[in-house]
Design an enzyme around this catalytic site. Structure first.
Site, PDB file in Angstrom:
ATOM      1  N   THR A  87      -2.191   0.317   3.955  1.00 19.85           N
ATOM      2  CA  THR A  87      -2.664   0.294   2.562  1.00 19.85           C
ATOM      3  C   THR A  87      -4.189   0.301   2.584  1.00 19.85           C
ATOM      4  O   THR A  87      -4.835  -0.732   2.414  1.00 19.85           O
ATOM      5  CB  THR A  87      -2.143  -0.944   1.807  1.00 19.85           C
ATOM      6  OG1 THR A  87      -2.327  -2.119   2.622  1.00 19.85           O
ATOM      7  CG2 THR A  87      -0.683  -0.809   1.460  1.00 19.85           C
ATOM      8  N   CYS A 114      -7.550  -5.160   7.485  1.00 19.46           N
ATOM      9  CA  CYS A 114      -7.355  -6.215   6.480  1.00 19.46           C
ATOM     10  C   CYS A 114      -8.643  -6.656   5.799  1.00 19.46           C
ATOM     11  O   CYS A 114      -8.845  -6.429   4.615  1.00 19.46           O
ATOM     12  CB  CYS A 114      -6.661  -7.423   7.126  1.00 19.46           C
ATOM     13  SG  CYS A 114      -4.956  -7.105   7.599  1.00 19.46           S
TER      14      CYS A 114
END
Length: 440
Positions: free
Chosen positions: A93, A270
């Protein structure tokens, strides 16, 4: 649903066999589950079939014998998903060029899964990719609605954030705490029990899907903010002649102080990404974040700060030759996603430096065109400064007594604060580093 877990009778599919998905799949296999991995990359599939991960990570070890009936990998959703009890989606993502969330991988993988499920099986689909609260319900709900699939009967959905730390065997899929968010508490408790089979740590059901989604964002945004503070200190305290590392070590003697180390920047999938998911959520809710964007600017500015510091040290050199030790974003992996070394090396190159890179975990083809790769750290000469840009074990084991043959000026810039200034100075090296008082 019974809370008794019979791993030998439970079939788990893992969609996305990257730094998170593959270790997760291996952990489920080790726990006795039937595991089928899916990835759209044929290169990754072939590598895994040969018993090798398609990336470098010291924490990933294959021990599956060839032909094991409980293990297989494939690129074909239709041959795997209909026979799976639980499907875990572990796809990237990232963010778009404008720093907005890119959910294309989640949408594509989720649609491929939903198109292939057996509606009579009651499959549980768990999203593990980092998203902001509401994505699981909205995106998977829209796909199910398009396909005429009823959530809660023909398929159950849940969210369980991945927490693996690539390159760190102590924080792998088999040793990190797991949380599960699900609207159906019975399914949530069941999944928590399932995950407890693969980890020696805790596994718990935390409530609705959005609770687990938000928890993942909070974990990484908080870390980004904490790191930004020590990076800011590294630009301030040295102006007073104070070593920020000494200050942080002193502060860490208090029981509730969170110790972080300043550096040339943060990378990976992240910390440089998740704050933008949080900021997007806050903006959409009409309450824009104030602290997270500032932290991002500080951390994203560290590679340029480091480059300026190095250029200041080399101000007397006409065309400086710089050797970067490491290109990956973190130690002992070949992971270059969002690595700050990209911006650092580019800034040095654009300023007229000839930049050489040695990274034992990153292939030459993965390096940018503005650097010159070297096969061994001693494979280049007449270097004007050595920069520790990734704290690989191999970089820390360098024999600095003999390394002066590579760098006659004996100047080293510690971009990760992983070396001892005293030890290097005793060997005749001029030590510079992030947060260390001196020209930076």
């Amino acid at each position: 649903m019974s809370m008794e877990i019979d791993s030998s009778q439970t079939h788990v599919a893992v969609v996305g066999l990257g730094y998170v998905g593959l270790p997760t799949a291996l952990a489920f296999h080790q726990a006795g589950f039937h595991v089928r991995g899916i990835d759209v990359s044929q290169r990754a599939i072939e590598s895994i079939k040969s018993g090798k991960p398609p990336f470098v990570d010291e924490g990933v070890v294959f021990s599956i014998p060839m032909g094991d009936p409980r293990w297989a990998v494939s690129a074909d959703f239709s041959s795997v998903i209909p026979h799976s009890d639980i499907v875990l989606i572990t796809v990237p993502t990232p963010v778009n060029a404008d720093k907005t969330p890119d959910l294309s991988y989640v949408r594509s993988a989720s649609r491929s899964v939903m198109e292939a499920i057996d509606p009579e099986r009651g499959t549980i689909v768990v999203l593990e990719s980092t998203v902001y609260p509401g994505v699981t319900r909205k995106e998977l709900g829209r796909i199910c609605s398009d396909l005429g699939i009823e959530i809660g009967k023909q398929v159950r959905i849940a969210y369980s954030p991945e927490r693996i730390n690539p390159g760190d065997p102590l924080h792998s899929a088999s040793s990190v705490d797991r949380i599960v968010g699900c609207d159906d508490s019975e399914i949530g408790q069941y999944l928590a029990e399932v995950y407890s089979n693969i980890t020696s740590a805790n596994s718990s059901y935390v409530g609705p899907i959005e609770v687990a989604e938000a928890a993942k964002l909070v974990e990484n945004v908080q870390r980004d903010i904490d790191i930004a503070f020590v990076n800011e200190l590294a630009t301030v305290l040295p102006r007073m002649g104070i070593d920020v590392e000494q200050v942080l070590s002193a502060a860490a003697t208090k029981w509730n102080f969170h110790r972080h180390t300043p550096g040339i920047g943060v990378g990976g999938h992240c910390i440089p990404v998740d704050p933008y998911y949080y900021s997007s959520l806050a903006e959409d809710l009409g309450s824009p974040s104030m602290i997270s964007p500032i932290a991002r600017r500080i951390n994203e500015g560290m590679p340029i700060f480091a480059a300026d510091s190095i250029l200041n040290i080399l101000s007397d050199e006409e065309k400086p030759r710089v050797l970067l030790l490491g290109f990956a974003y973190k130690e002992n992996t070949g992971d270059i996603r969002e690595t700050p070394v990209t911006d650092l090396s580019r800034a040095l190159s654009d300023s007229g430096c000839q930049v050489f890179v040695w990274d034992p975990h990153v292939g030459e083809s993965s390096l940018p065109i503005w650097v010159s790769p070297v096969e061994e750290p001693g494979g280049v000469s007449d270097i004007d400064i050595v920069v520790v840009s990734t704290a690989h074990d191999e970089c820390l084991k360098i024999d600095w007594d003999s390394f002066s043959e590579v760098c006659p000026s004996k100047r080293v810039f510690d971009g990760r604060r992983c070396l001892s200034p005293q030890d290097l100075s005793s060997k005749g090296w001029k030590y510079f580093g992030i947060g260390f008082p001196g020209p930076n």
